[in-house]
Design a protein around this motif. Structure first.
Motif, PDB file in Angstrom:
ATOM      1  N   ASN A 104      99.368 -15.297  74.168  1.00  0.00           N
ATOM      2  CA  ASN A 104      98.827 -13.943  74.301  1.00  0.00           C
ATOM      3  C   ASN A 104      98.306 -13.404  72.983  1.00  0.00           C
ATOM      4  O   ASN A 104      98.277 -12.187  72.769  1.00  0.00           O
ATOM      5  N   THR A 105      97.914 -14.289  72.094  1.00  0.00           N
ATOM      6  CA  THR A 105      97.382 -13.873  70.802  1.00  0.00           C
ATOM      7  C   THR A 105      96.205 -14.758  70.420  1.00  0.00           C
ATOM      8  O   THR A 105      96.101 -15.896  70.897  1.00  0.00           O
ATOM      9  N   ARG A 106      95.330 -14.215  69.574  1.00  0.00           N
ATOM     10  CA  ARG A 106      94.248 -15.005  68.994  1.00  0.00           C
ATOM     11  C   ARG A 106      94.474 -15.173  67.490  1.00  0.00           C
ATOM     12  O   ARG A 106      93.584 -15.621  66.767  1.00  0.00           O
ATOM     13  N   ASP A 107      95.667 -14.812  67.037  1.00  0.00           N
ATOM     14  CA  ASP A 107      96.025 -14.960  65.629  1.00  0.00           C
ATOM     15  C   ASP A 107      96.173 -16.450  65.321  1.00  0.00           C
ATOM     16  O   ASP A 107      97.114 -17.104  65.782  1.00  0.00           O
ATOM     17  N   ALA A 108      95.234 -16.989  64.551  1.00  0.00           N
ATOM     18  CA  ALA A 108      95.216 -18.430  64.293  1.00  0.00           C
ATOM     19  C   ALA A 108      96.498 -18.899  63.604  1.00  0.00           C
ATOM     20  O   ALA A 108      96.989 -20.004  63.880  1.00  0.00           O
ATOM     21  N   TYR A 109      97.055 -18.083  62.724  1.00  0.00           N
ATOM     22  CA  TYR A 109      98.287 -18.458  62.037  1.00  0.00           C
ATOM     23  C   TYR A 109      99.445 -18.569  63.026  1.00  0.00           C
ATOM     24  O   TYR A 109     100.207 -19.546  63.016  1.00  0.00           O
ATOM     25  N   ALA A 110      99.595 -17.578  63.900  1.00  0.00           N
ATOM     26  CA  ALA A 110     100.681 -17.596  64.888  1.00  0.00           C
ATOM     27  C   ALA A 110     100.543 -18.789  65.825  1.00  0.00           C
ATOM     28  O   ALA A 110     101.535 -19.444  66.178  1.00  0.00           O
ATOM     29  N   ILE A 111      99.326 -19.096  66.215  1.00  0.00           N
ATOM     30  CA  ILE A 111      99.088 -20.237  67.106  1.00  0.00           C
ATOM     31  C   ILE A 111      99.380 -21.546  66.367  1.00  0.00           C
ATOM     32  O   ILE A 111      99.956 -22.477  66.933  1.00  0.00           O
TER      33      ILE A 111
END
Length: 232
Positions: free
Chosen positions: A46-53
């Motif tokens: 549910n995120t587009r945050d590349a770091y979190a992914i």
């Protein structure tokens, strides 16, 4: 003959290849409908945050999603940014992830963070070639990042996804599925025109819930009427 020519010949002449070409749209339609009801919900989806992914993909290596979930949340609370992770020690990160086992993940995460800080201006690269230079990042992880974080049309292939394609289309992959050019080509051909990230997740969840390695749930499978595995 190069690999592209070999693949083209395979899909033109091999009976499985001919079946594949004629059934892709139905395959996509059935699985997309299944995904509307059955797709699992995890925070990294549910995120587009590349770091979190990126963190999630590293933690998910050789570990199921339900096990990773609490560690993912704790990890991002402790290291909310790439710079925070780059400043951490391997021992510190290893202690946090110790219950997951596989200490190499802590080493690779910290090494990758430091490399990203020094060579990529603290940003996750947006090309497969650059991602593959990072410690612990293989083709699957790189392409999953490209699709989910950057909305690029990148297919994925692991043993679960390979199993779906082999069974339904009657394809025969190599012993190491993740390196099989025919299966990679098949996943690329099957990509929808949009929502590739969601499609990749559908394949992963379908392989985990229905088209399992042992005791597949064929009786409730939306692909059963045309599945080569079930009907031959």
């Amino acid at each position: 003959m190069n690999s592209e020519a070999q693949l083209a010949e395979y899909f033109q002449r091999n009976p499985a290849g001919i079946r594949f070409a004629g059934r892709v749209q139905w395959f996509r339609r059935q699985l997309t409908a299944w995904g509307k009801v059955n797709l699992r919900d995890f925070p990294w989806r549910n995120t587009r945050d590349a770091y979190a992914i990126f963190v999630a993909e590293c933690l998910l290596q050789k570990t199921d999603a339900a096990t990773v979930l609490p560690f993912y949340k704790t990890f991002l609370e402790r290291y909310p940014t790439l710079s925070d992770l780059a400043a951490a020690s391997v021992a510190e990160v290893g202690e946090l992830l110790q219950p997951l086992g596989l200490f190499f993940r802590a080493e690779r995460l910290v090494e990758a963070a430091k490399l990203l800080q020094t060579q990529y201006d603290g940003k996750i690269p947006q090309t497969e070639a650059e991602l593959l230079k990072l410690p612990g990042v293989g083709k699957y992880t790189a392409r999953s990042l490209l699709a989910h974080a950057f909305a690029q049309p990148a297919s994925i292939l692991d043993t679960n996804v390979a199993r779906i394609f082999e069974r339904f289309f009657g394809l025969q992959g190599d012993r190491v599925k993740s390196r099989c050019p025919i299966l990679w080509k098949a996943t690329e051909i099957a990509l929808p025109a949009s929502n590739v990230s969601r499609w990749n997740l559908i394949l992963l969840d379908f392989g985990a819930a229905v088209c399992t390695a042992r005791n597949p749930r064929c009786g409730e499978c939306p692909l059963r009427s045309r599945c080569q595995f079930l009907n031959h």
